[in-house]
Design a protein around this motif. Structure first.
Motif, PDB file in Angstrom:
ATOM      1  N   ASN A 211       0.798  -1.220   0.000  1.00 24.75           N
ATOM      2  CA  ASN A 211       0.000   0.000   0.000  1.00 24.75           C
ATOM      3  C   ASN A 211       0.832   1.272   0.000  1.00 24.75           C
ATOM      4  O   ASN A 211       0.298   2.372   0.091  1.00 24.75           O
ATOM      5  CB  ASN A 211      -0.974   0.012   1.184  1.00 24.75           C
ATOM      6  N   ILE A 212       2.168   1.126  -0.095  1.00 22.16           N
ATOM      7  CA  ILE A 212       3.025   2.294  -0.201  1.00 22.16           C
ATOM      8  C   ILE A 212       3.297   2.651  -1.655  1.00 22.16           C
ATOM      9  O   ILE A 212       3.977   3.638  -1.953  1.00 22.16           O
ATOM     10  CB  ILE A 212       4.372   2.067   0.555  1.00 22.16           C
ATOM     11  N   ALA A 213       2.778   1.868  -2.590  1.00 24.51           N
ATOM     12  CA  ALA A 213       3.063   2.089  -4.009  1.00 24.51           C
ATOM     13  C   ALA A 213       2.371   3.343  -4.516  1.00 24.51           C
ATOM     14  O   ALA A 213       1.190   3.589  -4.233  1.00 24.51           O
ATOM     15  CB  ALA A 213       2.618   0.879  -4.820  1.00 24.51           C
ATOM     16  N   ALA A 214       3.101   4.129  -5.297  1.00 27.66           N
ATOM     17  CA  ALA A 214       2.521   5.298  -5.945  1.00 27.66           C
ATOM     18  C   ALA A 214       1.630   4.856  -7.100  1.00 27.66           C
ATOM     19  O   ALA A 214       1.901   3.852  -7.765  1.00 27.66           O
ATOM     20  CB  ALA A 214       3.629   6.209  -6.458  1.00 27.66           C
ATOM     21  N   GLU A 215       0.562   5.584  -7.338  1.00 26.91           N
ATOM     22  CA  GLU A 215      -0.322   5.263  -8.456  1.00 26.91           C
ATOM     23  C   GLU A 215       0.372   5.609  -9.764  1.00 26.91           C
ATOM     24  O   GLU A 215       0.877   6.719  -9.940  1.00 26.91           O
ATOM     25  CB  GLU A 215      -1.634   6.041  -8.335  1.00 26.91           C
ATOM     26  N   PHE A 216       0.394   4.667 -10.685  1.00 29.06           N
ATOM     27  CA  PHE A 216       1.096   4.844 -11.956  1.00 29.06           C
ATOM     28  C   PHE A 216       0.112   5.348 -13.002  1.00 29.06           C
ATOM     29  O   PHE A 216      -0.832   4.662 -13.370  1.00 29.06           O
ATOM     30  CB  PHE A 216       1.716   3.518 -12.394  1.00 29.06           C
TER      31      PHE A 216
END
Length: 536
Positions: A211-216
């Motif tokens: 859930n730390i992933a940036a939205e691409f």
């Protein structure tokens, strides 16, 4: 080596004709990597993910130490348990970081040796692996970027979820403990859905370790302008005389820029049509492969092929029947589905690349997918519906001197519809009426023509089907009868659509539920247009 259009694996500049990705690479570096983001490039199959990553690796090397991995090269057994995974992961890193491999540049030799020596450690664990990778990041001359392609190969394994959790922990604590500057994962599935795949229990479905992933948000589909630039390079080599802008726009209209479909159509135009006697033998001197007629022929060939992309689509529809139902409703009934990423079928369809969002609505991703899906759904229906057999028997009546007589098609459809379905209630006919016409039409044009539903005009009240038979186009508006005023508005809309297609004649098929309705077919003039109107 002469360049060609590639549909088998990764595309490479200098060998293949391909859309230039400089703007995409710059956006990924500037907006994500330079800012230290951890993110996922998740798109449908054959969407250009691997090609993008291969070019990105080279694009980043001046500023970063890049570790490129591909989980397709790790077997299912490598994810059996934590110890096995750590050993195999270290062995993979040894291959990447040892000797003359470019990935070893700018990295401390002792840190590399400490990491790859995990293969010999008794009872190795993920926490040891990550401590040593942290040491590698601390001593490297440049910020380290980890890239992992084909993460779907690991998606059903708990050890991979634990691996992601470690990445997340080091990301959160990276001001105290050195960590990868940026991590890029690529695959079809959104990593946030991994828990849904591994632990089906409700309490675990949304508990993602990533859930730390940036939205691409970088666009991966091609624009018409990008396709045109590619065609200009081809034209400079081959001098076909094509109108590159017009051809690019027509290819875009069929594909919406889906990378594989763009390349596949171009490949057929370049390699197969010139060798196809059925195509070249029947054309006049001015007819060229790189034209609207050639593109239509290429699409027809493409739709008949047994391709991994289409096979994957069928598998996913079988696995997720709620997604299939929604796509059928969009295609057949003109159902307007509001876009919401929180609705599971919508989320799945967009993730797989079958659907896309347009003006806050959900639509089928491109015209090729629509045509393939229609063929699938209608062929399945043909097994159990009488309308297919009726038109099959009458097929010879509808083709005169090689041309399709659409008026005759409508006349016979009205007769058969009244005989077979006339006694059904309004709800039944409103839901299935347009499907039955498409079912009736299929065997008439099968093998020679194609048709597709026009997304721009499709709604709960009307749907335009565009039939292409031997290069001649027929526009048929299918609609539910809502009264004379609504019918006149539909006539005006059809006239405008005929102007767009530069046609003088159009067709209307109305499903009328009035008790005193007058069924049949009539011809009227509206301005300079001829409208053939059928009522059932």
């Amino acid at each position: 080596m002469e360049r060609y259009f590639n549909t088998e694996g990764c595309c490479r500049p200098g060998i293949h004709y391909m859309v230039r990705l400089d703007d995409r690479l710059d956006a990924i570096k500037r907006l994500y990597v330079d800012r230290g983001k951890y993110f996922v490039i998740n798109r449908g199959r054959q969407y250009g993910k691997t090609t993008t990553l291969r070019l990105l690796i080279e694009y980043l090397r001046d500023d970063y130490a890049v570790i490129p991995m591909d989980f397709q090269l790790m077997s299912t057994a490598n994810f059996a348990d934590e110890q096995t995974f750590v050993v195999k992961f270290a062995a993979y890193l040894e291959k990447l970081l040892s000797g003359s491999q470019r990935s070893a540049e700018n990295m401390d030799a002792e840190a590399v040796e400490s990491l790859v020596s995990l293969q010999k450690v008794q009872n190795p664990s993920l926490d040891i692996l990550f401590r040593r990778m942290s040491g590698l990041c601390r001593t490297a001359e440049k910020p380290v970027v980890l890239i992992i392609d084909e993460v779907d190969n690991a998606a059903n394994n708990q050890v991979f979820v634990d691996f992601l959790a470690q990445l997340r922990g080091y990301y959160i604590d990276r001001e105290q403990s050195p960590a990868f500057h940026s991590v890029i994962l690529a695959g079809v599935y959104d990593i946030k859905n991994l828990k849904l795949k591994i632990r089906p229990e409700v309490e675990h479905q949304y508990n993602s370790p990533w859930n730390i992933a940036a939205e691409f948000n970088v666009k991966m589909e091609f624009s018409a302008a990008q396709i045109e630039n590619m065609l200009q390079e081809y034209e400079a080599d081959h001098h076909t005389g094509m109108d590159t802008a017009a051809v690019a726009e027509q290819i875009y209209q069929y594909t919406s820029g889906y990378p594989y479909l763009v390349s596949a159509i171009c490949k057929i135009l370049d390699e197969q049509l010139p060798e196809d006697e059925a195509f070249t033998g029947n054309r006049d001197m001015n007819r060229k492969n790189w034209s609207g007629e050639g593109i239509g022929e290429a699409v027809k060939i493409l739709l008949k092929r047994k391709l991994p992309l289409f096979e994957s689509m069928v598998r996913q529809l079988d696995q997720y029947p709620e997604l299939r139902d929604m796509m059928e409703q969009i295609l057949y009934e003109g159902k307007e589905v509001s876009f919401s990423p929180d609705i599971k079928p919508i989320n799945l369809g967009i993730m797989f690349g079958f659907l896309r969002e347009k003006a806050d609505r959900v639509v089928i991703a491109n015209r090729v997918f629509e045509m393939r899906l229609l063929n699938l759904f209608i062929t399945e229906e043909a097994i159990k519906r009488d309308s297919f057999q009726c038109s099959e028997y009458d097929k010879s009546r509808f083709i005169q001197s090689g041309r399709l007589d659409m008026k005759r098609v409508l006349e016979k459809f009205v007769e058969h519809f009244q005989e077979i379905y006339g006694d059904n209630d309004e709800k039944f006919i409103e839901k299935y009426g347009r499907k039955f016409f498409l079912l009736y039409l299929k065997p008439i044009i099968n093998g020679t023509g194609n048709y597709y539903l026009e997304a721009q005009t499709r709604d709960a009240g009307r749907t335009d089907v565009v039939v292409d038979y031997r290069g001649e186009q027929f526009v048929v508006e299918m609609k539910i009868w809502r009264g004379n005023e609504y019918n006149e508005r539909g006539e005006s809309q059809l006239v405008a659509y005929l102007d767009y297609f530069r046609r003088k004649k159009g067709y209307m098929l109305s499903f009328n539920f009035n008790q005193k309705k007058e069924t049949g077919v009539k011809t009227i003039m509206l301005g300079d247009k001829v409208l053939v109107e059928a009522v059932v």
